[in-house]
Write a protein that holds these residues in place. Structure first.
Motif, PDB file in Angstrom:
ATOM      1  N   ARG A 115     -13.791   1.184  -6.280  1.00 26.21           N
ATOM      2  CA  ARG A 115     -12.855   0.727  -7.306  1.00 26.21           C
ATOM      3  C   ARG A 115     -12.925   1.675  -8.495  1.00 26.21           C
ATOM      4  NH1 ARG A 115     -11.989  -1.738  -3.374  1.00 26.21           N
ATOM      5  NH2 ARG A 115     -11.728  -3.987  -3.098  1.00 26.21           N
ATOM      6  N   SER A 148     -16.452   0.559   0.005  1.00 25.60           N
ATOM      7  CA  SER A 148     -15.459  -0.013  -0.918  1.00 25.60           C
ATOM      8  C   SER A 148     -15.572   0.720  -2.245  1.00 25.60           C
ATOM      9  CB  SER A 148     -15.741  -1.493  -1.174  1.00 25.60           C
ATOM     10  OG  SER A 148     -15.259  -2.261  -0.112  1.00 25.60           O
ATOM     11  N   HIS A 191       0.848  -1.207   0.000  1.00 22.82           N
ATOM     12  CA  HIS A 191       0.000   0.000   0.000  1.00 22.82           C
ATOM     13  C   HIS A 191       0.880   1.252   0.000  1.00 22.82           C
ATOM     14  CE1 HIS A 191      -2.802  -2.988   1.680  1.00 22.82           C
ATOM     15  NE2 HIS A 191      -3.724  -2.257   1.081  1.00 22.82           N
TER      16      HIS A 191
HETATM   17  P1  AMP Z   1     -11.724  -3.000   0.441  1.00 21.29           P
HETATM   18  O1  AMP Z   1     -12.674  -2.340  -0.476  1.00 21.29           O
HETATM   19  O2  AMP Z   1     -12.225  -3.113   1.839  1.00 21.29           O
HETATM   20  O3  AMP Z   1     -11.212  -4.287  -0.154  1.00 21.29           O
HETATM   21  O4  AMP Z   1     -10.447  -2.051   0.542  1.00 21.29           O
HETATM   22  C1  AMP Z   1      -9.744  -1.658  -0.596  1.00 21.29           C
HETATM   23  C2  AMP Z   1      -8.431  -1.044  -0.191  1.00 21.29           C
HETATM   24  O5  AMP Z   1      -8.669   0.134   0.573  1.00 21.29           O
HETATM   25  C3  AMP Z   1      -7.586  -1.955   0.681  1.00 21.29           C
HETATM   26  O6  AMP Z   1      -6.300  -1.963   0.147  1.00 21.29           O
HETATM   27  C4  AMP Z   1      -7.584  -1.352   2.038  1.00 21.29           C
HETATM   28  O7  AMP Z   1      -6.307  -1.381   2.578  1.00 21.29           O
HETATM   29  C5  AMP Z   1      -7.996   0.096   1.812  1.00 21.29           C
HETATM   30  N1  AMP Z   1      -8.920   0.521   2.866  1.00 21.29           N
HETATM   31  C6  AMP Z   1     -10.132  -0.008   3.130  1.00 21.29           C
HETATM   32  N2  AMP Z   1     -10.702   0.636   4.179  1.00 21.29           N
HETATM   33  C7  AMP Z   1      -9.839   1.571   4.595  1.00 21.29           C
HETATM   34  C8  AMP Z   1      -9.820   2.543   5.647  1.00 21.29           C
HETATM   35  N3  AMP Z   1     -10.843   2.690   6.479  1.00 21.29           N
HETATM   36  N4  AMP Z   1      -8.733   3.321   5.771  1.00 21.29           N
HETATM   37  C9  AMP Z   1      -7.698   3.196   4.921  1.00 21.29           C
HETATM   38  N5  AMP Z   1      -7.635   2.301   3.917  1.00 21.29           N
HETATM   39  C10 AMP Z   1      -8.677   1.495   3.748  1.00 21.29           C
END
Ligand code: AMP
Length: 323
Positions: free
Chosen positions: A274, A272, A112
């Motif tokens: 994308r 989430s 990251h």
């Molecule tokens: P996810 O949609 O939960 O799979 O997260 C996608 C990406 O965003 C992952 O790489 C997580 O590390 C990052 N991420 C998710 N939630 C948070 C948060 N609350 N703070 C910082 N990064 C996040």
């Protein structure tokens, strides 16, 4: 062509691991297959190489990931200044299961963008597909040992975080690393896809529900707000939408898409996001979130903030389209 690996950092990590007889390995809250797989694989590889060491993989256990192996939480009172290895997470606030741990030093391995965690030994590389790819490179290029189970976990972590080698984080290095992993371990990799992609019919019906209820605006931004009742109707949990979101990657009318999930247990909205174009992590970081350029997340407590995030993301799509 020869794969060029930064051997210096790998040797440094190996020496750091070798130095400690007690090691705690942690990863992020709300783990995904990459976090769990890299954590369990690294623990098992260290134990295979140095059977006399005490090595712990900590954090909350998630039932659906039990086939990767179990976690082993020590009593922190009895642990004397171990090495803390932090995997797949850049910020302390999102590290799971280390409350009360007094560690001597941090070793960090993560793909990251850098945030507040700085390891004394630190391997942060955004160009890698996954933390599992990094752990694979570490194991294949040092004296750390590999067995079939470790290789299977690493394969699962890489395939999952690269969405079967289709995301922009996949590189020549990813394929070269996976190729060496399979050659070295002789795992039956094609059967492993079942672990990641076999779902109950109820989850497929939930995917259909998401598709039917996505709101797509004129800027090619799409979102859905999923209520606790929706989750109950389809017998899925609040972590499920983020496991499904990559599946919406190739829709002509959508550039950026976001799932907002009501998480009653934690009294928050799980976000989430994308993207197939606009950079979204800078926007997510304005809303108590973060992540990668094209895959981000956040946790919000107020619907007002969610609605503002929706506006910001839609605007980013508009700007991107008008470029
Ligand atoms: P996810 O949609 O939960 O799979 O997260 C996608 C990406 O965003 C992952 O790489 C997580 O590390 C990052 N991420 C998710 N939630 C948070 C948060 N609350 N703070 C910082 N990064 C996040």
């Amino acid at each position: 062509m020869i794969l060029i690996i930064n051997k210096n950092i790998l040797n440094k990590i190996y020496r750091e691991i070798k130095k400690y007889d007690k090691i705690v390995i942690a990863r992020h809250i709300g783990p995904d297959p990459d976090a769990i797989a890299s954590q369990i694989a690294l623990r098992d590889s260290i134990l295979l190489t140095f059977p006399q060491k005490k090595v712990y993989a900590v954090g909350i256990s998630v039932a659906k990931f039990k086939s990767y192996g179990s976690l082993n939480h020590p009593n922190y009172e009895e642990l004397n200044n171990p090495l803390l290895i932090v995997l797949d997470v850049p910020n302390m606030i999102r590290v799971d299961g280390i409350e009360g741990l007094k560690y001597k030093s941090i070793l960090k391995i993560d793909h990251h963008p850098k945030e507040d965690i700085e390891g004394l030994v630190d391997w942060t590389d955004e160009s890698k597909s996954s933390t599992s790819q990094m752990v694979t490179e570490l194991i294949l290029n040092t004296k750390l040992k590999l067995n079939a189970k470790i290789a299977e976990n690493l394969f699962l972590g890489i395939v999952s975080d690269s969405e079967r080698f289709s995301l922009k984080n996949t590189s020549y290095e990813t394929f070269a690393t996976v190729s060496s992993l399979i050659k070295e371990s002789q795992i039956d990799f094609s059967s492993l896809y079942e672990v990641l992609y076999t779902r109950p019919l109820s989850e497929h019906k939930f995917i259909a529900f998401i598709t039917n209820n996505l709101i797509v605006d004129e800027n090619k931004f799409a979102y859905i707000k999923i209520s606790d009742q929706d989750l109950k109707d389809f017998n899925v949990d609040a972590a499920t939408p983020s496991n499904l979101i990559n599946g919406y990657n190739f829709i002509e009318e959508i550039l950026v898409w976001m799932f907002v999930t009501e998480d009653v247990k934690n009294n928050q909205y799980k976000i989430s996001i994308r993207s197939r174009g606009p950079i979204i992590n800078e926007i997510a970081s304005k809303y108590n979130g973060g992540g990668h350029k094209f895959a981000s997340g956040a946790r919000l407590t107020k619907m007002e903030d969610v609605d503002n995030l929706i506006k910001d993301l839609s605007k980013a799509c508009q700007t991107y389209e008008n470029k």
